[in-house]
Design a protein around this motif. Structure first.
Motif, mmCIF file in Angstrom:
data_model
loop_
_atom_site.group_PDB
_atom_site.id
_atom_site.type_symbol
_atom_site.label_atom_id
_atom_site.label_comp_id
_atom_site.label_asym_id
_atom_site.label_seq_id
_atom_site.Cartn_x
_atom_site.Cartn_y
_atom_site.Cartn_z
ATOM 1 N N TYR A 96 1.005 -1.142 0.076
ATOM 2 C CA TYR A 96 0.111 -0.041 -0.028
ATOM 3 C C TYR A 96 1.026 1.226 0.058
ATOM 4 N N SER A 97 1.988 1.265 0.570
ATOM 5 C CA SER A 97 3.014 2.497 0.823
ATOM 6 C C SER A 97 3.499 2.627 -0.402
ATOM 7 N N ASN A 98 4.006 1.521 -1.285
ATOM 8 C CA ASN A 98 4.510 2.039 -2.662
ATOM 9 C C ASN A 98 3.513 2.371 -3.696
ATOM 10 N N TRP A 99 2.114 1.828 -3.337
ATOM 11 C CA TRP A 99 1.061 2.501 -4.313
ATOM 12 C C TRP A 99 0.854 4.018 -3.862
ATOM 13 N N LEU A 100 0.833 4.379 -2.742
ATOM 14 C CA LEU A 100 0.663 5.615 -2.187
ATOM 15 C C LEU A 100 1.721 6.389 -2.687
ATOM 16 N N LEU A 101 2.993 6.052 -2.550
ATOM 17 C CA LEU A 101 4.077 6.874 -3.251
ATOM 18 C C LEU A 101 4.047 7.162 -4.596
ATOM 19 N N MET A 103 1.333 6.948 -6.615
ATOM 20 C CA MET A 103 0.080 7.936 -6.950
ATOM 21 C C MET A 103 0.402 9.404 -6.569
ATOM 22 N N THR A 104 1.369 9.505 -5.828
ATOM 23 C CA THR A 104 1.844 10.855 -5.333
ATOM 24 C C THR A 104 2.973 11.101 -6.211
ATOM 25 N N LYS A 105 3.383 10.279 -6.935
ATOM 26 C CA LYS A 105 4.474 10.472 -7.941
ATOM 27 C C LYS A 105 5.949 10.871 -6.903
ATOM 28 N N GLN A 106 6.095 10.092 -5.975
ATOM 29 C CA GLN A 106 7.229 10.126 -5.233
ATOM 30 C C GLN A 106 7.985 8.947 -4.845
ATOM 31 N N SER A 107 9.188 9.062 -4.336
ATOM 32 C CA SER A 107 9.817 7.801 -3.967
ATOM 33 C C SER A 107 10.119 7.768 -2.328
ATOM 34 N N ILE A 108 10.446 6.699 -2.001
ATOM 35 C CA ILE A 108 10.685 6.575 -0.361
ATOM 36 C C ILE A 108 11.764 7.298 0.119
ATOM 37 N N ASN A 109 12.706 7.627 -0.489
ATOM 38 C CA ASN A 109 14.038 8.318 0.337
ATOM 39 C C ASN A 109 14.383 9.630 -0.394
#
Length: 109
Positions: A96-101, A103-109
């Motif tokens: 879910y976190s990866n999908w959220l990122l 959809m908001t066109k971002q990366s985790i780091n």
């Protein structure tokens, strides 16, 4: 360590604006999902007057890196003089976190 993490922002808004406001958040990639809870009865004091009105409660699913832009969006688009903006850091599954990122066109780091 995660520098960008899932966040839920809570706000209330009148029923005339809730769908358009929510759709704009998604279209601008400021949120991955918005849940709309209609018919919420809000009671509060404003300008020394007791207010009792029907509103919509929005659960805005976004990321920590979107918060600054989201606050700017609220200033420009929320119809209230002082909109509720409650930010909650949440733990979400990796998928879910990866999908959220995404959809908001971002990366985790």
């Amino acid at each position: 360590m995660f520098f960008n993490y899932p966040v839920i922002v809570l706000t209330t808004i009148d029923s005339n604006h809730c769908k358009k406001f929510s759709q704009s958040l998604i279209q601008s990639s400021l949120a991955a999902c918005v849940n709309i809870f209609s018919g919420v009865n809000s009671i509060y004091k404003w300008n020394n007057e007791l207010i009792n009105e029907q509103e919509c409660l929005l659960l805005i699913k976004t990321t920590s890196r979107s918060i600054k832009s989201l606050k700017e969006f609220f200033k420009e688009n929320h119809p209230y003089e002082l909109p509720e903006f409650i930010e909650l850091k949440v733990n979400a599954s990796e998928g879910y976190s990866n999908w959220l990122l995404k959809m908001t066109k971002q990366s985790i780091n």
